[in-house]
Structure formats: C-alpha cells, structure tokens
Write a protein that holds these residues in place. Structure first.
Motif, PDB file in Angstrom:
ATOM      1  N   GLY A 125       0.837  -1.210   0.000  1.00 55.10           N
ATOM      2  CA  GLY A 125       0.000   0.000   0.000  1.00 55.10           C
ATOM      3  C   GLY A 125       0.864   1.250   0.000  1.00 55.10           C
ATOM      4  O   GLY A 125       1.834   1.366  -0.755  1.00 55.10           O
TER       5      GLY A 125
ATOM      6  N   SER B 119       3.140   2.057   1.734  1.00 55.01           N
ATOM      7  CA  SER B 119       4.540   1.848   2.094  1.00 55.01           C
ATOM      8  C   SER B 119       5.421   1.475   0.902  1.00 55.01           C
ATOM      9  O   SER B 119       6.621   1.292   1.081  1.00 55.01           O
ATOM     10  CB  SER B 119       4.639   0.783   3.198  1.00 55.01           C
TER      11      SER B 119
ATOM     12  N   SER C 115       7.271  -0.440   7.138  1.00 57.52           N
ATOM     13  CA  SER C 115       5.956  -0.727   7.697  1.00 57.52           C
ATOM     14  C   SER C 115       5.766   0.140   8.926  1.00 57.52           C
ATOM     15  O   SER C 115       6.531   0.042   9.886  1.00 57.52           O
ATOM     16  CB  SER C 115       5.829  -2.210   8.062  1.00 57.52           C
TER      17      SER C 115
ATOM     18  N   GLY D 116       4.353  -2.211  11.508  1.00 58.53           N
ATOM     19  CA  GLY D 116       5.284  -3.321  11.752  1.00 58.53           C
ATOM     20  C   GLY D 116       4.584  -4.663  11.831  1.00 58.53           C
ATOM     21  O   GLY D 116       5.232  -5.702  11.976  1.00 58.53           O
TER      22      GLY D 116
ATOM     23  N   THR E  85       1.912  -5.604   9.572  1.00 56.77           N
ATOM     24  CA  THR E  85       1.153  -5.941   8.361  1.00 56.77           C
ATOM     25  C   THR E  85       1.667  -7.280   7.815  1.00 56.77           C
ATOM     26  O   THR E  85       2.875  -7.469   7.643  1.00 56.77           O
ATOM     27  CB  THR E  85       1.289  -4.816   7.317  1.00 56.77           C
TER      28      THR E  85
ATOM     29  N   PRO F   9       4.175  -7.619   4.274  1.00 58.01           N
ATOM     30  CA  PRO F   9       5.599  -7.289   4.439  1.00 58.01           C
ATOM     31  C   PRO F   9       6.276  -8.082   5.544  1.00 58.01           C
ATOM     32  O   PRO F   9       7.460  -8.414   5.430  1.00 58.01           O
ATOM     33  CB  PRO F   9       5.596  -5.779   4.764  1.00 58.01           C
TER      34      PRO F   9
ATOM     35  N   GLY G 243      -0.068   6.429   5.469  1.00 55.99           N
ATOM     36  CA  GLY G 243       0.696   5.687   4.464  1.00 55.99           C
ATOM     37  C   GLY G 243       0.570   6.240   3.054  1.00 55.99           C
ATOM     38  O   GLY G 243       1.562   6.470   2.369  1.00 55.99           O
TER      39      GLY G 243
ATOM     40  N   GLN H   3      -8.997   4.804   7.153  1.00 52.62           N
ATOM     41  CA  GLN H   3      -9.263   3.692   6.236  1.00 52.62           C
ATOM     42  C   GLN H   3      -9.828   2.507   7.014  1.00 52.62           C
ATOM     43  O   GLN H   3      -9.255   1.419   7.008  1.00 52.62           O
ATOM     44  CB  GLN H   3      -8.018   3.288   5.429  1.00 52.62           C
TER      45      GLN H   3
HETATM   46  O1  PA5 Z   1      -2.374   4.024   3.426  1.00 50.13           O
HETATM   47  C1  PA5 Z   1      -2.248   3.208   4.305  1.00 50.13           C
HETATM   48  O2  PA5 Z   1      -2.304   3.524   5.495  1.00 50.13           O
HETATM   49  C2  PA5 Z   1      -2.015   1.746   3.979  1.00 50.13           C
HETATM   50  O3  PA5 Z   1      -1.941   1.498   2.629  1.00 50.13           O
HETATM   51  C3  PA5 Z   1      -0.709   1.292   4.595  1.00 50.13           C
HETATM   52  O4  PA5 Z   1       0.346   2.049   4.071  1.00 50.13           O
HETATM   53  C4  PA5 Z   1      -0.478  -0.188   4.321  1.00 50.13           C
HETATM   54  O5  PA5 Z   1      -1.570  -0.941   4.795  1.00 50.13           O
HETATM   55  C5  PA5 Z   1       0.784  -0.653   5.010  1.00 50.13           C
HETATM   56  O6  PA5 Z   1       0.738  -0.442   6.384  1.00 50.13           O
HETATM   57  P1  PA5 Z   1       2.040  -0.511   7.244  1.00 50.13           P
HETATM   58  O7  PA5 Z   1       2.971   0.547   6.772  1.00 50.13           O
HETATM   59  O8  PA5 Z   1       1.610  -0.287   8.662  1.00 50.13           O
HETATM   60  O9  PA5 Z   1       2.626  -1.899   7.051  1.00 50.13           O
END
Ligand code: PA5
Length: 443
Positions: free
Chosen positions: A80, A82, A138, A141, A143, A146, A201, A413
């Motif tokens: 996402g 990240s 992340s 940390g 998710t 990843p 994110g 979200q």
């Molecule tokens: O926009 C967002 O918040 C999401 O797309 C996050 O970036 C995605 O779910 C990854 O989350 P994280 O960085 O906690 O692993």
C-alpha cells in the motif's frame, strides 16, 4: 507546474456549476490548512515540503549511497502506501524496465506487496548470486504481507552475510517508537528511518518511506521536495480561480453528483502505470467510505484503447476521464521509412512518436467527449523530479479537499481491516476462534 483544463467538461458541467462549488472548496482547503477538519492529526503532508528535517534527508542520502555501494539488488518490502509511491516515482522518472537496462544504483524489486508464493519465489531467484540490501517499510510493523517477506529476506541475509553482515544491509522505515518492527530494529541494531506520526501511508511518498528507495535509485529527493514546495504556493492558494487542486476537486464533486461514479485516470505513457496505482490508493482509500465516493481506476492509452476503448466510447455512461499528459517525453524516437510502404504509413516517416502520441490523445479526447465521457486534462511540463514532486503534491491536496467536500474523513481507512480480521480467523490466529466458526459456516 501541473495545470488543469476543464474545457472538455463543458457539455456536461458548466463553468457556473463549477463556480457554485467555490465556497465549499475554499472551506475544505481552510479546514485542511487550519487543521479543523476530520482527521486533522494526519495532515502533516501539507507542510512537509517546507518543514522537512534536513538532518533526516542527509541520513537518507548517506544510506542510499551505502546501499548503492554495497548492493546489486535492493529489495523494498512494503505494501500500500509503504511502497506504491516509491515504485511510481522510480518507474516514471527512470523506466519500468530500469532493472533490465543500464541503470544507476542497484536493481530494485518490490516484495511484501502480495501473498503470492509464485511472486516471492521469482524475487528470491532474482537475488541468486547477487549482493543484496533490504529496506523494509511498515509503519505498524505488523502488516502480514511485508512481515512474511521480511522474515524470508532477513533469514536469507543472515545466512549469507552472518548476523553482523546482515545488520549493515537491513534498513527499517517504521514508527519512531511503537511497533514490532521498531523493537526488532532496535534490538538488532538496524538503521531506522521514521514514518512521521502525522502522515498516513498513502500520503507518505515524500517521507523516508518513499525517499530512501527513490534516492537509492539515483533520483535526487531534494528535487522532489523542492517541486512539492513550489506546489505549496499554487495549491494552498485560497483563490479558487487560480488553484488547480480546488478546481479539480470541485469538478469531481459535481460529476459525482451527476452520477459519474467512476474516474478513469488515463496516461499515454506506460511509465505512468505505477503512478496511476499510487493515485488509485490515494483517491480510493481517502474517499471510498460511508457508501460514498468515486471508484478510481486507470488505463494506459493507446494500449488500452484496444481493450477498454470500446467500453469507454460506448458502454454504460457512468465514467469520466482524467487524462495526465506530459508536454515533453523523456526521449524522441522517429518513425522509419519503409521501402514498400505496405502498411501505408510512410506519411509518418521521420515524425517523432511523441507527436503521433499527442495526436492520438487529441483524437481520443474528441471521440470520448462526443461519446458522453467528460474529460479533465492535467498537464505536467515534463517527467522531472521537480515536476513529479509538484504533481504528487497536487493530487494529495486535491484528494483532501475533495474528501472534505464529499463529507468523509479523507485520512482514515476503517474498511481495510475487515479482510484482515477474516484472514487471521481463517488462518487460526489465537483470539479469533469465534469469528473463524462464523466464517466456516458461510464457506
Ligand atoms: O495508506 C495506508 O495507510 C495503507 O496502505 C498502509 O500504508 C499499508 O496498509 C501498510 O501499512 P504498514 O505501513 O503499517 O505496514
């Protein structure tokens, strides 16, 4: 500076209708800038280009230099927000084919952005016999995607280089104090970069989340940030008539009220494909809530005119197009003369493909608007880091204004959690037993 042209809405939306949204757009922008709107605690991206921590930027550049010195391959792990921004910028400014072409810095591959074993297998194979570094990104940390990929690559690096060697090759971008990744990085002594608390994110490409992989690819992060800073002057301007972000938000808002529930982001360059992926997350996750919002989708023309073109021209009339055009391509490439002229195209001989692409764009614009598809045109000067920084900032401000105009909180979200809960239950995560039972009854 990205410019917006709303002339091709005129058969669908009048200038007066757009103007009728002036007050709402201005109020939305004020709420964003004054931090009085919903989710204000996540609006750090608004002033980021001028508030950027210079010390952190220097550390990013040094880490990128180290990655470039010691690696043939950089694996960027994230999902996402990240990873989408970094991938988008690298592919737009360099090439989707950069890893196979002569390029600056290491090959860059993105992992942890799916749960596909086949994709992981292929990435692992690409690393065989090569020097590797890893940037795991992340914020939470925890998710799954990843985290699963990082387990694999951490083990690979430790086997190959030993714990001490792996430590020099693992870079973590995560929360400044919370979360399992932060705890692990501190325990193992990995270099860490911070995902700011006040930036979500999907708005984080101009933080270390995006900037470290981008710098490792050989793109100057300062130029992106200075472009975004120039964008601040344009897109935070309170004057509706001169503010392209407000006008874009207003046009989308009216189109939505008129039943246009699908926005097709179109580009005429395949190197924009990942930018469109980034944009889809930005708009989809920011606006699609409370059973409201425009569904964001994308296409690359002229490629997709040969697949989706029929539908756009003639299918159900629920969509509008937003076309991103670049005044200048990165390269020119002339059409060759053919002795036999069997295809009858010798009239194009010597012409630059960019010119032909532009005529395809203009021809499509007229055809689609006449077919009942309103068009918004966003023009960017060129595919440079500076212009890309502006374009990113333009879309970020526009979606915030647009979300407020729609009456949603553009910075949360909640819907993303539903699939995770079910997936964990089905995988047998402790504590999810009741949900598992309920789900199994439905499967
Ligand atoms: O926009 C967002 O918040 C999401 O797309 C996050 O970036 C995605 O779910 C990854 O989350 P994280 O960085 O906690 O692993």
């Amino acid at each position: 500076m990205p410019q917006i042209n709303l002339d091709y809405l005129k058969d669908f939306v009048s200038e007066a209708e757009i103007f009728s949204k002036k007050k709402a757009a201005e109020n939305a922008l004020s709420a964003l800038v004054d931090k009085t709107g919903a989710g204000a605690e996540f609006t750090g991206f608004v002033s980021l280009p001028k508030d950027y921590d210079r010390g952190e930027l220097l550390r990013i550049k040094r880490a990128a230099e180290k990655i470039r010195r010691q690696s043939d391959v950089l694996i960027v792990i994230g999902i996402g927000g990240s990873y989408l921004g970094a991938r988008a910028v690298i592919e737009l400014l360099q090439s989707p084919m950069r890893n196979s072409l002569p390029h600056e810095g290491p090959e860059i591959y993105f992992a942890g952005c799916s749960l596909s074993p086949d994709y992981m297998y292929d990435i692992a194979r690409l690393c065989e016999g090569k020097e590797i570094s890893v940037n795991v990104i992340s914020k939470s940390g925890t998710t799954t995607e990843p985290a699963v990929a990082f387990r694999f690559f951490r083990e690979m690096l430790e086997k190959r280089y030993g714990k001490e060697g792996a430590r020099k090759r693992i870079f973590c971008t995560t929360d400044k104090e919370k979360g399992t990744l932060k705890a692990l990085a501190d325990r193992e002594g990995y270099e860490t970069f911070v995902v700011p608390d006040n930036i979500g994110g999907r708005f984080s490409v101009l933080t270390p989340v995006g900037l470290l992989p981008i710098a490792a690819a050989g793109i100057d992060p300062e130029e992106l940030l200075s472009g975004a800073a120039e964008g601040m002057r344009e897109y935070l301007s309170p004057k509706f008539e001169q503010n392209a972000a407000m006008r874009y938000a207003a046009a989308r808002n009216i189109l939505y009220e008129k039943g246009k529930t699908l926005e097709l982001l179109v580009s005429y360059d395949p190197d924009f494909l990942q930018m469109a992926e980034w944009w889809k997350q930005l708009f989809g996750e920011s606006e699609g809530k409370n059973h409201r919002g425009i569904f964001p989708c994308s296409a690359t023309f002229s490629t997709d005119l040969h697949s989706l073109g029929q539908f756009v021209q003639d299918g159900s009339r629920t969509m509008f197009e937003t076309v991103v055009r670049f005044k200048q391509a990165k390269h020119s490439f002339a059409v060759t003369e053919d002795r036999e002229n069997a295809d009858g195209l010798n009239f194009l001989a010597g012409m630059d493909m960019g010119e032909i692409n532009e005529k395809a764009r203009l021809g499509t614009l007229i055809a689609h608007t006449e077919g009942g598809v309103p068009n918004i045109i966003i023009t960017s000067e060129a595919k440079t880091p500076n212009e890309t920084g502006k374009l990113i900032y333009f879309f970020e401000i526009a979606v915030a204004i647009s979300g407020y105009m729609l009456g949603v909180n553009p910075f949360d979200q909640p819907g993303v959690e539903s699939y995770k809960k079910n997936m964990f239950a089905l995988l047998g995560k402790p504590g999810f037993e009741d949900i598992k039972k309920a789900l199994e009854a439905k499967i």
